[in-house]
Design a protein around this motif. Structure first.
Motif, PDB file in Angstrom:
ATOM      1  N   LEU A  47      -3.602  -2.075  30.221  1.00 19.64           N
ATOM      2  CA  LEU A  47      -2.695  -2.018  31.390  1.00 19.64           C
ATOM      3  C   LEU A  47      -1.809  -0.631  31.519  1.00 19.64           C
ATOM      4  CD1 LEU A  47      -1.230  -3.700  33.859  1.00 19.64           C
ATOM      5  CD2 LEU A  47       0.184  -4.560  31.929  1.00 19.64           C
ATOM      6  N   VAL A  48      -1.354  -0.105  30.401  1.00 18.28           N
ATOM      7  CA  VAL A  48      -0.821   1.059  30.482  1.00 18.28           C
ATOM      8  C   VAL A  48      -1.562   2.167  30.923  1.00 18.28           C
ATOM      9  CG1 VAL A  48       0.244   2.834  28.802  1.00 18.28           C
ATOM     10  CG2 VAL A  48       0.927   0.374  28.552  1.00 18.28           C
ATOM     11  N   TRP A  49      -2.744   2.408  30.759  1.00 15.34           N
ATOM     12  CA  TRP A  49      -3.816   3.271  31.277  1.00 15.34           C
ATOM     13  C   TRP A  49      -3.723   3.006  32.791  1.00 15.34           C
ATOM     14  CZ3 TRP A  49      -5.084   7.795  29.259  1.00 15.34           C
ATOM     15  CH2 TRP A  49      -5.173   8.105  28.122  1.00 15.34           C
ATOM     16  N   ASN A  50      -4.027   1.742  33.045  1.00 14.19           N
ATOM     17  CA  ASN A  50      -4.141   1.635  34.582  1.00 14.19           C
ATOM     18  C   ASN A  50      -3.003   1.918  35.458  1.00 14.19           C
ATOM     19  OD1 ASN A  50      -7.072   0.318  35.527  1.00 14.19           O
ATOM     20  ND2 ASN A  50      -6.580  -0.218  33.443  1.00 14.19           N
ATOM     21  N   ALA A  51      -1.870   1.648  34.696  1.00 17.23           N
ATOM     22  CA  ALA A  51      -0.618   1.824  35.350  1.00 17.23           C
ATOM     23  C   ALA A  51      -0.414   3.275  35.802  1.00 17.23           C
ATOM     24  CB  ALA A  51       0.702   1.146  34.611  1.00 17.23           C
ATOM     25  N   MET A  52      -0.682   4.087  34.687  1.00 15.41           N
ATOM     26  CA  MET A  52      -0.824   5.477  34.885  1.00 15.41           C
ATOM     27  C   MET A  52      -1.668   6.026  35.989  1.00 15.41           C
ATOM     28  SD  MET A  52      -0.432   7.169  31.264  1.00 15.41           S
ATOM     29  CE  MET A  52      -2.005   6.410  30.348  1.00 15.41           C
ATOM     30  N   MET A  53      -2.902   5.134  36.070  1.00 19.21           N
ATOM     31  CA  MET A  53      -3.849   5.639  37.037  1.00 19.21           C
ATOM     32  C   MET A  53      -3.378   5.132  38.392  1.00 19.21           C
ATOM     33  SD  MET A  53      -6.730   6.793  37.866  1.00 19.21           S
ATOM     34  CE  MET A  53      -6.328   7.222  39.472  1.00 19.21           C
ATOM     35  N   ALA A 101       3.370  18.686  40.648  1.00 17.42           N
ATOM     36  CA  ALA A 101       3.030  18.978  39.263  1.00 17.42           C
ATOM     37  C   ALA A 101       4.068  18.874  38.361  1.00 17.42           C
ATOM     38  CB  ALA A 101       2.410  20.266  39.264  1.00 17.42           C
ATOM     39  N   VAL A 102       5.380  19.250  38.743  1.00 17.68           N
ATOM     40  CA  VAL A 102       6.538  19.283  37.961  1.00 17.68           C
ATOM     41  C   VAL A 102       6.977  17.894  37.695  1.00 17.68           C
ATOM     42  CG1 VAL A 102       8.884  19.889  37.754  1.00 17.68           C
ATOM     43  CG2 VAL A 102       7.145  21.687  38.656  1.00 17.68           C
ATOM     44  N   VAL A 103       7.031  17.076  38.920  1.00 16.09           N
ATOM     45  CA  VAL A 103       7.313  15.592  38.589  1.00 16.09           C
ATOM     46  C   VAL A 103       6.314  14.658  37.912  1.00 16.09           C
ATOM     47  CG1 VAL A 103       7.308  13.322  39.913  1.00 16.09           C
ATOM     48  CG2 VAL A 103       8.382  15.449  41.032  1.00 16.09           C
ATOM     49  N   ILE A 104       4.973  15.026  37.741  1.00 18.38           N
ATOM     50  CA  ILE A 104       4.217  14.487  37.139  1.00 18.38           C
ATOM     51  C   ILE A 104       4.396  14.876  35.853  1.00 18.38           C
ATOM     52  CG2 ILE A 104       1.638  14.540  36.313  1.00 18.38           C
ATOM     53  CD1 ILE A 104       1.157  14.629  39.442  1.00 18.38           C
ATOM     54  N   PHE A 140       8.625  11.975  29.581  1.00 15.67           N
ATOM     55  CA  PHE A 140       9.564  10.936  29.307  1.00 15.67           C
ATOM     56  C   PHE A 140       9.472   9.420  29.533  1.00 15.67           C
ATOM     57  CE2 PHE A 140      11.870  14.749  30.251  1.00 15.67           C
ATOM     58  CZ  PHE A 140      12.780  15.043  29.298  1.00 15.67           C
ATOM     59  N   VAL A 141       8.432   9.091  30.159  1.00 20.86           N
ATOM     60  CA  VAL A 141       7.983   7.688  30.641  1.00 20.86           C
ATOM     61  C   VAL A 141       6.762   7.427  29.738  1.00 20.86           C
ATOM     62  CG1 VAL A 141       7.668   5.815  32.427  1.00 20.86           C
ATOM     63  CG2 VAL A 141       9.423   7.794  32.575  1.00 20.86           C
ATOM     64  N   PHE A 142       5.549   7.912  30.490  1.00 21.75           N
ATOM     65  CA  PHE A 142       4.267   7.391  30.212  1.00 21.75           C
ATOM     66  C   PHE A 142       3.697   7.942  28.557  1.00 21.75           C
ATOM     67  CE2 PHE A 142       3.349   7.130  34.870  1.00 21.75           C
ATOM     68  CZ  PHE A 142       3.452   5.873  34.910  1.00 21.75           C
ATOM     69  N   ARG A 143       4.132   8.797  28.225  1.00 23.41           N
ATOM     70  CA  ARG A 143       3.730   9.361  26.800  1.00 23.41           C
ATOM     71  C   ARG A 143       4.643   8.445  25.926  1.00 23.41           C
ATOM     72  NH1 ARG A 143      -0.108  10.509  23.852  1.00 23.41           N
ATOM     73  NH2 ARG A 143      -1.049  11.354  25.946  1.00 23.41           N
ATOM     74  N   PRO A 144       5.795   8.115  26.012  1.00 14.92           N
ATOM     75  CA  PRO A 144       6.278   7.271  24.792  1.00 14.92           C
ATOM     76  C   PRO A 144       5.676   5.953  25.062  1.00 14.92           C
ATOM     77  CG  PRO A 144       8.033   8.570  26.057  1.00 14.92           C
ATOM     78  CD  PRO A 144       6.873   8.699  26.772  1.00 14.92           C
ATOM     79  N   VAL A 145       5.469   5.201  26.242  1.00 15.53           N
ATOM     80  CA  VAL A 145       4.877   4.103  26.479  1.00 15.53           C
ATOM     81  C   VAL A 145       3.439   3.957  25.905  1.00 15.53           C
ATOM     82  CG1 VAL A 145       4.060   2.390  28.130  1.00 15.53           C
ATOM     83  CG2 VAL A 145       6.267   3.656  28.598  1.00 15.53           C
TER      84      VAL A 145
END
Length: 582
Positions: free
Chosen positions: A199-205, A256-259, A265-270
């Motif tokens: 789910l985390v990977w698909n949330a990023m997608m 690109a900066v926003v991503i 700060f969000v997806f990598r820790p998750v």
């Protein structure tokens, strides 16, 4: 004799512990600054969202790069609001579809239809509705934009969660049954943890895929009026309208900066946090790392902030003392009667909807229009099949290679997110210029634009599937010398197949949706059209021909549902029956 030294050492140790608890922590200070800064940004962005609607006319969107930080903040808030709504939708709807066969008979086809409905189709009805709820306020238009982004995120996440719940290993199911867990405890203790990594990977997608529709969701047309909300999408739409390549470059740089920021700060820790829920019986050789996760883990501030939520969860778990109801043996006749009644109810609802649409179309169009729409649908279907096959041949091997190498997955994740988030419509002007300059066939060379924004669903799902293959199976394959094609046939393909089906299904539905903007492309005075159902719907929308818009969306829905029922659903059933762990 040793009493004094031991006492001194004990007092020294106690003093150090006391100082460690009382003295301020650098981690707490940094975390506090980050959280406070984030809260201030959220408040500032929310203030703009509830401003009067007239403010959009007083301070319209401009191409001044100095405004991009504020635009990026507003766009990011909309996307995360849509992501939160998509998570709630996923937990409720996908769980209901996976746990109830009768609900699944309605929900799964409904998701097939909804993911095939163009975002312009949603905006046509939702903008007026939300603006009516909040007249003279930007909040109504903001909610319409958030809902539009939600429609680009929710279906992929729902299908992923549904697939994960359907593939829970049998031994884990038996353990949950032996403990007689209630439905709530079963969801919290088994279903949600098992499905979290995928789910985390698909949330990023989904977050990245939402960028594809940011332009359409922030630059909203209501009749003859065009409302442009402050954001990167509206900035990009204005730059494309004015054919300003420099401003297009500024918009892509801001994106690109926003991503990069929300990845760190969000997806990598998750991702690091979700790695603990991987289903495996041996330790992983390499765990993903995140400096932000390590920082927040050392703080004593976050447990205090999240204490109310933790207490609420513990209270719910304490109050839920029910045990799972044992399966009761009911007469077969009664269950058959209930099933047939449910099928009759569903068939009646579907038949009523078909009758309404058919009556509306027949009143305004002829049989020749219907046959033409179906013929155009066949052409678009061939494009979708060819493009999904080519994307699979390219991204499945790459996704497996990345997913089995956590170090490389960690490095390439931001790159993959940027490529997935890169708005394909930025490339449309270059495609138009190249096709016109070299006199190419639009029916062929506009086709790749359909899959530019959707092929990443395949890559992200394959990465999630490869990373979810248990380490003990990998080690066993290495011990027995399984190599090359045998390794793919015995380990890789069975391991990623359920995830690939989810990615390919979502990519297929997204390609149908993208055909509306990819089969009819404009840049300045240049207009290129490819023969297909997408161009048919786009042209009808531009002409305000609502009967043909309705016909085109209905035909597209029929093709998507038939395509899924004849191909993807049997593959889902095969994966559920033959490729489950345990």
């Amino acid at each position: 004799m040793d009493f004094v030294p031991q006492t001194a050492r004990g007092l020294l140790s106690l003093s150090r512990q006391w100082r460690g608890r009382v003295a301020p922590s650098w981690a707490d200070a940094i975390a506090f600054l980050l959280l406070a800064g984030g809260a201030v940004l959220v408040i500032r962005g929310a203030e703009g969202m509830i401003a009067p609607l007239s403010r959009l006319h007083i301070a319209p969107v401009t191409l001044d790069p100095a405004n991009l930080p504020g635009y990026a903040l507003r766009t990011t808030l909309r996307m995360f609001a849509a992501l939160g709504a998509s998570l709630v939708f996923t937990f409720v709807v996908a769980t209901l579809a996976a746990k109830s066969r009768r609900a699944g008979m309605v929900i799964v086809p409904a998701l097939d239809i909804l993911q095939s409905v163009p975002i312009l189709g949603f905006l046509t009805f939702t903008v007026t509705f939300f603006m009516g709820l909040f007249p003279a306020s930007q909040l109504g238009v903001e909610l319409a934009a958030i809902f539009a982004i939600f429609t680009s995120q929710a279906w992929n996440m729902a299908f992923s969660f549904y697939q994960s719940l359907r593939s829970v290993p049998n031994d884990l199911e038996e353990v949950a049954d032996s403990f007689a867990l209630s439905p709530w405890r079963r969801f919290i203790r088994l279903d949600l943890p098992f499905a979290t990594p995928a789910l985390v990977w698909n949330a990023m997608m989904s977050m990245s895929g939402g960028w594809f529709f940011v332009v359409a969701s922030e630059a909203i047309s209501v009749g003859d009026t065009r409302i442009m909300l402050p954001g990167i999408g509206s900035y990009l739409a204005l730059a494309i309208d004015r054919q300003d390549f420099v401003s297009v470059g500024w918009a892509v740089a801001a994106m690109a900066v926003v991503i990069l920021l929300y990845d760190q700060f969000v997806f990598r820790p998750v991702v690091v946090w979700a790695d603990r829920f991987r289903f495996e019986q041996t330790a992983s050789a390499h765990r993903p790392r995140s400096w932000a996760y390590d920082l927040f883990r050392r703080t004593r501030l976050l447990p205090v902030i999240f204490a109310p939520l933790t207490a609420l969860g513990q209270a719910l778990m304490t109050l839920d003392r029910r045990v799972a109801q044992r399966a009761r043996r009911e007469p077969t006749e009664r269950s058959d009667v209930g099933r047939w009644l449910w099928l009759a109810l569903v068939a009646g609802a579907v038949g009523w909807a078909v009758w309404l649409i058919a009556g509306y179309v027949a009143h305004n169009l002829s049989a020749g229009d219907v046959l033409r729409a179906f013929g155009l649908g066949v052409i678009t279907m061939v494009r979708v099949l060819v493009l999904i096959a080519l994307a699979s041949l390219i991204w499945v091997p790459i996704g497996v290679w990345i997913g089995l190498r956590p170090r490389w997955a960690e490095r390439l994740q931001p790159v993959a997110q940027f490529l997935a988030a890169f708005p394909a419509n930025v490339l449309f002007p270059f495609a138009v210029i190249a096709i016109v300059h070299w006199h190419l066939n639009p029916d062929i060379w506009l086709s790749p634009l359909m899959v530019l924004g959707t092929q990443w669903y395949i890559l992200f799902n394959v990465i999630a599937g490869a990373s979810a293959i248990p380490n003990d199976l990998r080690e066993a394959a290495g011990m027995f010398g399984v190599r090359r094609w045998q390794w793919w046939r015995s380990l890789a393909i069975p391991g990623i197949f359920p995830y690939y089906v989810t990615g390919a299904l979502t990519a297929s539905g997204g390609s149908w949706n993208a055909s509306i903007v990819a089969e009819l492309v404009m840049w300045g005075n240049q207009k290129l059209t490819a023969t297909g159902l997408g161009a048919y719907i786009a042209q009808a929308t531009a002409d305000g021909d609502f009967p043909r818009v309705t016909l085109g969306i209905a035909v597209m829905s029929i093709f998507v549902i038939g395509f899924n029922r004849l191909l993807w659903r049997p593959l889902y059933a095969y994966a559920d029956r033959r490729l489950r762990l345990g």
